[in-house]
Design an enzyme around this catalytic site. Structure first.
Site, PDB file in Angstrom:
ATOM      1  N   GLN A 197       0.813  -1.205   0.000  1.00 18.04           N
ATOM      2  CA  GLN A 197       0.000   0.000   0.000  1.00 18.04           C
ATOM      3  C   GLN A 197       0.855   1.267   0.000  1.00 18.04           C
ATOM      4  O   GLN A 197       0.320   2.367  -0.132  1.00 18.04           O
ATOM      5  CB  GLN A 197      -0.903   0.032   1.248  1.00 18.04           C
ATOM      6  N   PHE A 228      -5.979  -3.915   3.601  1.00 20.76           N
ATOM      7  CA  PHE A 228      -6.625  -3.588   4.876  1.00 20.76           C
ATOM      8  C   PHE A 228      -5.680  -2.950   5.889  1.00 20.76           C
ATOM      9  O   PHE A 228      -5.929  -2.998   7.091  1.00 20.76           O
ATOM     10  CB  PHE A 228      -7.276  -4.829   5.497  1.00 20.76           C
ATOM     11  N   GLU A 232       0.741  -1.766   4.603  1.00 16.72           N
ATOM     12  CA  GLU A 232       1.262  -0.402   4.663  1.00 16.72           C
ATOM     13  C   GLU A 232       2.723  -0.408   5.083  1.00 16.72           C
ATOM     14  O   GLU A 232       3.531   0.332   4.544  1.00 16.72           O
ATOM     15  CB  GLU A 232       0.427   0.448   5.618  1.00 16.72           C
ATOM     16  N   ARG A 310      -5.437   8.086  16.835  1.00 14.27           N
ATOM     17  CA  ARG A 310      -6.736   8.068  16.152  1.00 14.27           C
ATOM     18  C   ARG A 310      -7.811   7.429  17.032  1.00 14.27           C
ATOM     19  O   ARG A 310      -8.984   7.793  16.939  1.00 14.27           O
ATOM     20  CB  ARG A 310      -6.634   7.348  14.806  1.00 14.27           C
ATOM     21  N   ARG A 342      -7.648  -1.453   8.908  1.00 10.60           N
ATOM     22  CA  ARG A 342      -8.791  -0.643   8.469  1.00 10.60           C
ATOM     23  C   ARG A 342      -9.479   0.090   9.633  1.00 10.60           C
ATOM     24  O   ARG A 342     -10.003  -0.524  10.547  1.00 10.60           O
ATOM     25  CB  ARG A 342      -9.789  -1.563   7.771  1.00 10.60           C
ATOM     26  N   PHE A 344      -7.685   2.133  11.567  1.00 10.43           N
ATOM     27  CA  PHE A 344      -6.443   2.685  12.109  1.00 10.43           C
ATOM     28  C   PHE A 344      -6.626   3.247  13.515  1.00 10.43           C
ATOM     29  O   PHE A 344      -6.239   4.358  13.820  1.00 10.43           O
ATOM     30  CB  PHE A 344      -5.942   3.781  11.162  1.00 10.43           C
ATOM     31  N   THR A 444      -3.388  11.918   9.965  1.00 11.94           N
ATOM     32  CA  THR A 444      -3.018  12.777  11.084  1.00 11.94           C
ATOM     33  C   THR A 444      -1.550  13.187  10.998  1.00 11.94           C
ATOM     34  O   THR A 444      -1.140  14.141  11.663  1.00 11.94           O
ATOM     35  CB  THR A 444      -3.291  12.081  12.433  1.00 11.94           C
ATOM     36  N   ALA A 513      -5.875   5.675   5.312  1.00 13.47           N
ATOM     37  CA  ALA A 513      -6.656   6.777   5.882  1.00 13.47           C
ATOM     38  C   ALA A 513      -7.864   7.110   5.027  1.00 13.47           C
ATOM     39  O   ALA A 513      -8.364   8.240   5.062  1.00 13.47           O
ATOM     40  CB  ALA A 513      -5.787   8.017   6.084  1.00 13.47           C
ATOM     41  N   GLU A 714     -12.687   3.227   5.037  1.00 17.26           N
ATOM     42  CA  GLU A 714     -12.707   2.835   6.446  1.00 17.26           C
ATOM     43  C   GLU A 714     -14.012   3.135   7.181  1.00 17.26           C
ATOM     44  O   GLU A 714     -14.423   2.346   8.035  1.00 17.26           O
ATOM     45  CB  GLU A 714     -11.549   3.521   7.176  1.00 17.26           C
TER      46      GLU A 714
END
Length: 761
Positions: A197, A228, A232, A310, A342, A344, A444, A513, A714
């Site tokens: 990702q 998902f 990342e 988050r 997903r 986060f 963020t 995100a 998400e």
């Protein structure tokens, strides 16, 4: 106009015929090498000796590498440089890579990796949040605390005080395509094909690992078989390993985790414990609330700080909490390094307040929906109400959205029918719940809120599109292609979508995100607008007209009395020496965020939705079924309603899976026992709601996003919370006591909650 039209996924035909190519399907050079990790068998300790002679002597083995053999950086962390690719002498969890096997085949590498003889001096392992808290094992000096108003004083003055503790499990990503990478050496460096990702992060980490600049590393990623969040950062180790071997040997190198290795080595969703204490009125209005959030982060930092942030940012969900205190502990344990998943952290924070709402309603004997609506932000849109992090809420629509869903789902009548059923049935109990979603959209980490794109128009009128986002099945490429097609007024079939490539679009942000379409759609539109304006200026000059008079629509270009095909217009512009290629760039506006102070505007806007779920529970066994789900979700002006509805459906099932069937179990030695489909249960077709109604809210985004659409990756995941709340409602029907259902609500957990409701525990 192609935008707003329900078109199929760009690879739909390839998916259903099995012709879609993933990394493992790519042809490789004949002399490609295959890699596997030798991994730790203990959770914490020092390596005292390591005999790898049997590994080196195994059939097909070309080389065996340890940390000392790595030529440059031995780090695959996305954040704090605290995650060595190969252990440097200390092991921190069962499954940590210690050595790397290079062999002629995948099977030979895997077999050889199991032959290493490693001795350890074991140390005590911290496996739980309680152990980590007692040892003060954490990733920041102390807890992060954000507050608004005076929660303690408000609670002290409140007529009622309600508190509880809620444990929720983690979640395995269980993407259909596991982690994989293929590195091919070239004249200037290496080309990496991977399932990621975040291609730019792969490029960055590989450059460090082979001692070169990023311009010598090209990363190409056409599609993932699911991500998902698990792709990342968790693919860094494979990409770096293959690139190192390709550089050392001059041969292509490939690495693929088998499912068991994937589950044992890679991180999962962070499991949390949340303690809440709320002071409320007799009507259920929250006057003050305190949250204590304990996040089990695993052995390295990875993305735990923004995940925990988050969770704090979503502790209010849809509710105006004037006095609130949130205390977050990011705890370091000897388990897999928890990572992006997903939502986060948003789901963990959101279910904390939803759990409190259900508890308040139960104690007060009120309808949980009435309690929720009594605490909603207002729909005024004047920004007079602010979140716990002091961001004005200007786009709240849940009041009207909830009313519409209550009516379309026939909530009140069905709630009465559930009560009637429960009065007549002792064994099978039903439950029903309505829960809302308010989810912030933006990274963020502020500098991630940017994207680039590259668009070419060829002289025959065909269009080539490349952007920085990655396709993991969600339909991003189709949406961005629709944006480009709309800009040129052509059919989306005229737009050729190509693989994400760091050699074409540099410095990309992760596709995460929920911002893939927001960012890359706007970047692609910018590039498209530039080319179209050049074409219009040239064609207008030919016709002694103003560029604004040139219209691109229906595959035609119209100016004055002439109506030509887009292909003809492109050819004329090419012959007129007009540049038909452009990059595009977009940076999200209005973002300001101070994470230390817990103040600012971390999100460009909010996505909303609500869901009603009805369930039935067998009180003798704890078995349960989802009978019906109704969802009304806010996607703004949807770019592609069919794709968005598909995302909502899949997200709900995945969210419900997290809170019901998906249970991760470690033994007291830190060994993951649920590391295969036989022991880890993701939702199957039989677990979906028998009746499943999904509709999209029909209002545009207040902010100037791409065609006023909203992110949809998400936010709908949190609709799964309604399934959990419905199960808790069914358990509460079994007796007068608070059932205190914990997550995941497996059959065992449901049965325990039934007993608590009856007072038999």
């Amino acid at each position: 106009m192609s935008v707003g039209t329900s078109l199929p996924h760009d690879s739909a035909a390839l998916h259903v015929t099995g012709r879609a190519r993933y990394v493992d399907d790519l042809p490789v050079p004949a002399d490609t090498l295959h890699l596997a990790f030798g991994i730790s068998t203990i959770a914490h300790g020092e390596i005292t000796s390591m005999d790898l002679s049997a590994v080196r002597a195994a059939p097909g083995v070309v080389a065996v590498l340890t940390a000392e053999d790595l030529p440059f950086a031995n780090d695959v962390s996305p954040s704090a440089h605290d995650e060595p690719m190969l252990s440097t002498g200390t092991v921190h969890f069962v499954g940590q890579p210690i050595f790397l096997v290079v062999a002629e085949s995948h099977l030979q590498a895997r077999k050889a990796a199991r032959l290493g003889q490693i001795s350890y001096k074991e140390r005590p392992a911290l496996l739980t949040v309680d152990q980590a808290l007692a040892a003060n094992s954490r990733f920041e000096d102390g807890p992060v605390i954000w507050s608004k108003g005076d929660a303690a004083a408000a609670i002290a003055k409140a007529p009622r005080v309600i508190e509880g503790t809620f444990d929720m499990g983690g979640q395995e990503h269980f993407y259909l395509e596991g982690q994989i990478a293929l590195s091919v050496p070239n004249e200037g460096g290496v080309t990496v094909h991977c399932s990621s990702q975040h291609p730019t992060e792969i490029q960055h980490k590989v450059a460090e690992a082979i001692g070169t600049h990023m311009n010598a590393v090209r990363v190409e990623m056409r599609r993932m078989g699911g991500g998902f969040g698990g792709k990342e950062s968790q693919g860094n180790a494979l990409a770096c390993s293959t690139a190192i071997v390709a550089r050392m040997t001059g041969r292509a190198a490939k690495m693929r985790y088998d499912r068991d290795d994937d589950m044992v080595i890679t991180g999962k969703r962070h499991d949390f414990r949340i303690h809440y204490r709320a002071g409320v009125t007799d009507e259920g209005r929250i006057l003050g609330i305190e949250f204590l959030q304990l996040a089990r982060c695993g052995w390295s930092m990875d993305l735990s700080l923004p995940v925990a942030d988050r969770a704090m940012l979503h502790s209010d969900n849809a509710y105006n909490l004037e006095n609130i205190r949130i205390e977050s502990h990011r705890l370091k344990t000897n388990t897999q390094s928890a990572t992006a998943y997903r939502g986060f952290g948003g789901p963990q924070g959101m279910i904390g307040i939803e759990r409190a709402m259900d508890h308040i309603a139960h104690v007060l004997g009120r309808d949980p929906v009435a309690v929720r609506k009594a605490n909603y932000y207002n729909d005024m849109g004047d920004g007079s109400q602010t979140t716990p992090y002091h961001m004005p809420v200007e786009d709240f629509i849940l009041g009207a959205l909830t009313e519409r869903l209550e009516a379309s789902a026939d909530y009140q009548a069905r709630k009465k029918a559930v009560a009637d059923w429960n009065a007549k049935n002792d064994v099978l109990k039903k439950g029903i719940a309505l829960t809302p979603v308010k989810f912030g959209i933006s990274f963020t980490l502020t500098h991630y809120n940017q994207a680039g794109a590259l668009v070419h128009v060829y002289q025959d009128g065909s269009i080539h599109l490349n952007h920085g986002g990655t396709e993991m099945g969600q339909g991003l490429n189709r949406k961005v292609a629709q944006v480009v097609a709309a800009g040129f007024g052509v059919d989306p079939g005229a737009v050729q979508i190509t693989a994400t490539d760091t050699g074409k679009v540099p410095n990309t942000s992760a596709t995460a995100a929920s911002s893939g379409a927001d960012l890359n759609g706007m970047a692609a539109k910018a590039a498209t607008d530039t080319i179209r304006e050049r074409m219009a200026e040239f064609l207008a000059r030919e016709h002694q007209a103003e560029p604004a008079a040139v219209r691109f629509e229906g595959g035609r270009v119209k100016i004055g009395g002439e109506d030509m095909a887009f292909e003809e217009a492109a050819k004329r512009c090419y012959q007129g020496r007009v540049s038909l290629s452009s990059t595009g760039f977009y940076a999200t506006p209005k973002i300001t965020w101070d994470r230390k102070a817990g103040r600012g505007r971390p999100f460009y806007y909010f996505a909303y939705g609500a869901s009603v779920t009805e369930v039935v529970v067998d009180t003798l066994t704890g078995e349960n079924r989802i009978l019906r789900t109704d969802i009304l979700h806010d996607a703004g002006n949807s770019l592609n309603p069919a794709l968005d509805i598909g995302q909502v459906e899949g997200a709900y099932v995945q969210g419900a899976g997290w809170l019901t069937t998906e249970e991760l179990v470690w033994d007291d030695k830190g060994r993951l026992k649920t590391h295969a489909p036989s022991t880890y249960k993701i939702p199957a077709c039989s677990d979906r709601p028998r009746i499943f109604n999904v509709a999209l809210w029909d209002g545009p985004n207040r902010e100037e996003t791409i065609y006023r659409s909203k992110a949809v990756g998400e936010p709908p995941f949190m609709h799964g919370i309604s399934a959990f709340s419905a199960l808790a409602d069914a358990c509460a029907a079994c007796g007068p006591h608070w059932p205190d259902l914990q997550a995941p609500a497996t059959a065992e957990a449901v049965l325990a909650a039934v007993k608590r409701a009856r007072g038999t525990v």
